[in-house]
Each structure stands twice: as structure tokens, then as C-alpha cells.
Design an enzyme around this catalytic site. Structure first.
Site, mmCIF file in Angstrom:
data_model
loop_
_atom_site.group_PDB
_atom_site.id
_atom_site.type_symbol
_atom_site.label_atom_id
_atom_site.label_comp_id
_atom_site.label_asym_id
_atom_site.label_seq_id
_atom_site.Cartn_x
_atom_site.Cartn_y
_atom_site.Cartn_z
ATOM 1 C CG HIS A 1 -2.954 -4.669 -0.255
ATOM 2 N ND1 HIS A 1 -4.108 -4.199 -0.841
ATOM 3 C CD2 HIS A 1 -1.946 -4.226 -1.034
ATOM 4 C CE1 HIS A 1 -3.776 -3.509 -1.932
ATOM 5 N NE2 HIS A 1 -2.483 -3.514 -2.073
ATOM 6 C CG ASP B 1 -7.208 -4.635 0.419
ATOM 7 O OD1 ASP B 1 -6.537 -4.341 1.432
ATOM 8 O OD2 ASP B 1 -6.744 -4.639 -0.736
ATOM 9 C CD GLN C 1 0.937 -3.636 -9.473
ATOM 10 O OE1 GLN C 1 0.917 -3.404 -10.660
ATOM 11 N NE2 GLN C 1 -0.008 -4.329 -8.855
ATOM 12 N N GLY C 2 1.079 0.784 -6.662
ATOM 13 C CA GLY C 2 1.316 2.077 -6.028
ATOM 14 C C GLY C 2 0.062 2.935 -5.923
ATOM 15 C CG ASP C 3 -2.446 3.973 -8.907
ATOM 16 O OD1 ASP C 3 -1.926 5.065 -8.624
ATOM 17 O OD2 ASP C 3 -2.481 3.514 -10.065
ATOM 18 C CB SER C 4 -2.625 -0.457 -3.347
ATOM 19 O OG SER C 4 -2.834 -1.579 -4.132
HETATM 20 N N1 ARG Z 1 -2.160 -4.056 -5.366
HETATM 21 C C1 ARG Z 1 -1.731 -2.905 -6.113
HETATM 22 C C2 ARG Z 1 -0.979 -1.935 -5.217
HETATM 23 O O1 ARG Z 1 -0.550 -2.348 -4.192
HETATM 24 C C3 ARG Z 1 -2.856 -2.277 -6.861
HETATM 25 C C4 ARG Z 1 -3.136 -3.027 -8.073
HETATM 26 C C5 ARG Z 1 -4.292 -2.494 -8.822
HETATM 27 N N2 ARG Z 1 -4.297 -3.227 -10.034
HETATM 28 C C6 ARG Z 1 -5.175 -3.068 -11.017
HETATM 29 N N3 ARG Z 1 -5.004 -3.734 -12.099
HETATM 30 N N4 ARG Z 1 -6.191 -2.233 -10.866
HETATM 31 O O2 ARG Z 1 -0.700 -0.826 -5.568
#
Ligand code: ARG
Length: 265
Positions: free
Chosen positions: A78, A123, A209-212
Site C-alpha cells: 500500500h 501487503d 502512520q508513516g511507519d507502514s
Molecule cells: N497504514 C499506516 C501507514 O501507512 C500504518 C498504520 C499502522 N497502524 C497501527 N495501528 N499499527 O503508515
């Protein structure tokens, strides 16, 4: 570019605020901690030492990744926009401080998104780099043996829901959450393809967010780091009852190996 937040399952007013606060470029990261003492990020994390996780990569679209080989980064599907030639991504490595003048910055040449990826499960993606990065790589788990215990998470993502991206790499430890518990939290969980981790009872520690795309990892029986997960999604960050969801790397290890071979060919 894909919105790296598409995996937040519930659109909310908070989501809109978070979107507005999100900065996509590492250079604009703010909220730099001033000392080595614990500071809240990843969520509930502390600063990583220079060289502690040398395989960690920051990607310019606002995601994390890990060096699978010296010129292939493993990240989340993603975080990328399909497969094919792509020179738009910059990988930053070799530093915990994204503004360190010693940062290694290399452009992408090609992206390979998990075949069949449609936004649910699968993913993972590989990014081929224009030149190798001279740093240690992170091996991936190819059996389920290590899908248990405590895991390390790390990244430059938000330190709270709606929080700022970070200048310094942060780390935390989260326990494995079994499929039944995670399925109770998330009906949409793809249990064969996803692995959950977090402090279900108290919350407070999580990726955000941003760790993905960044790795979740632990030590193997020989004391080496091994990657078991890829940061994928969660409802909010660090909420009690809502663990983080990670791509189950062991499920896709053969696919990842084959894809890497294809990128090298
Ligand atoms: N989708 C998020 C990103 O793009 C990562 C989210 C992780 N969330 C969590 N609660 N562990 O960075």
C-alpha cells in the site's frame, strides 16, 4: 502514489485531521527529540541508537522499509503504486537522523507490488534501488517458528494518532497477539496473511502512520535479527483492544524471494 493510510479501516474526523498533519517528505519531519531520553514515538517508543537497526530505510513517499538485499527494499504494497519502472522514490538509509549529512540517499529504479494485491492482505512490495546501499540487510522469516514472542518495531512515523512524522528513528517492543484475539478486534483480518502485535489490554505502544512498510522483527535462535512482519494497518494507533496488523512475512517468503530474483534478472 498510494495514500499510505488507506488501510485505516474507519474513516473518521480524526482521519481527516491526521491527513492534514501528515508530512510526506523526510526533510520536513519535525518534533525532533532533543536528547537520548525516552520520547514518545513509533507510539510509546524511544530513540534507536545510531547503527542499532542498520537495515532500516525511510522511503520518500512517507513509508518505512528494510534492506532485503543491499539494492532491494522490502516495504508494504500500500506504499507503492503498482509495479513497473519507477524512479520517483528516494530511499534514505545508514542514519537514525534523517537530516544527518552522512545519510545515504538512493533513488529507485523499479517497483514490484505483490501479485494480486487488492487492498486486503498481501501487503508487501519490493523496491529496486539504482545502486546498492552498503549496510547490513535483514533476513526474512521463511517459517512460522518466529511468529510468537516479543517483537521490535521501528520507524520515523507519527508518535501519536494525528502526530508528526519524526526526524529520529524510534523503536518499541510489542508482544505477539494470537489470531483469535486479533480476529475479535478486527473482523476483516486475513489471518493467514496477517500477524498482529500490540498490548491489547492497555494499548500505548504501536506503529502508526508513516511507519507502514517498515519491518517488525525479533532475534532468531542464532541471535540474529529476523523479519516477521511488515507494518500494514490498525484502527487508530496504540488504542487498547486494537493491536497493530502486520503482513505475515513467513507466508510470503517464497513469493518475496521469487520476486527479488525477478527484479535482479
Ligand atoms: N497504514 C499506516 C501507514 O501507512 C500504518 C498504520 C499502522 N497502524 C497501527 N495501528 N499499527 O503508515
Amino acid at each position: 502514489m498510494r495514500n499510505p493510510w488507506k488501510h485505516i479501516k474507519r474513516a473518521s474526523a480524526l482521519g481527516a485531521v491526521a491527513l492534514a498533519a501528515f508530512s510526506l517528505t523526510p526533510g520536513s519531519a519535525s518534533a525532533a527529540p532533543t536528547g537520548p531520553e525516552p520520547s514518545p514515538s513509533v507510539v510509546g517508543g524511544t530513540r534507536a541508537a545510531q547503527g542499532e537497526f542498520p537495515f532500516m530505510v525511510r522511503l520518500s513517499m512517507g513509508c518505512g522499509g528494510a534492506l532485503y538485499t543491499q539494492d532491494i527494499v522490502l516495504t508494504a504494497a500500500h506504499c507503492v503504486d503498482g509495479s513497473g519502472a519507477d524512479t520517483s522514490i528516494t530511499a534514505t538509509a545508514g542514519v537514525v537522523d534523517l537530516q544527518d549529512p552522512d545519510a545515504i540517499e538512493v533513488k529507485s529504479t523499479e517497483v514490484l507490488q505483490a501479485p494480486g494485491y487488492n487492498g486486503t492482505g498481501k501487503d508487501w512490495a519490493l523496491i529496486k534501488l539504482a545502486e546498492p546501499i552498503d549496510q547490513p540487510t535483514l533476513k526474512i522469516a521463511d517459517t512460522t517458528d518466529y511468529n510468537e514472542g516479543d517483537f521490535t518495531i521501528a520507524g520515523w512515523g507519527a508518535d501519536a494518532e494525528g502526530g508528526d512524522q519524526q526526524r529520529y528513528l524510534l523503536k518499541a517492543t510489542v508482544p505477539f497477539v494470537d489470531d483469535a484475539t486479533c480476529k475479535a478486534a478486527y473482523d476483516e483480518l486475513v489471518a493467514d496473511e496477517e500477524l498482529c502485535a500490540g498490548k491489547v489490554d492497555e494499548g500505548g505502544v504501536d506503529t502508526c502512520q508513516g511507519d507502514s512498510g517498515g519491518p517488525m522483527f525479533r532475534k532468531d535462535d542464532s541471535g540474529q535479527w529476523i523479519q516477521v512482519g511488515i507494518v500494514s494497518w490498525g484502527e487508530g494507533c496504540a488504542r487498547p483492544g486494537k493491536p497493530g496488523v502486520y503482513t505475515e512475512v513467513s507466508t510470503f517468503a517464497e513469493d518475496i524471494k521469487a520476486a527479488a530474483t525477478q527484479l535482479d534478472g
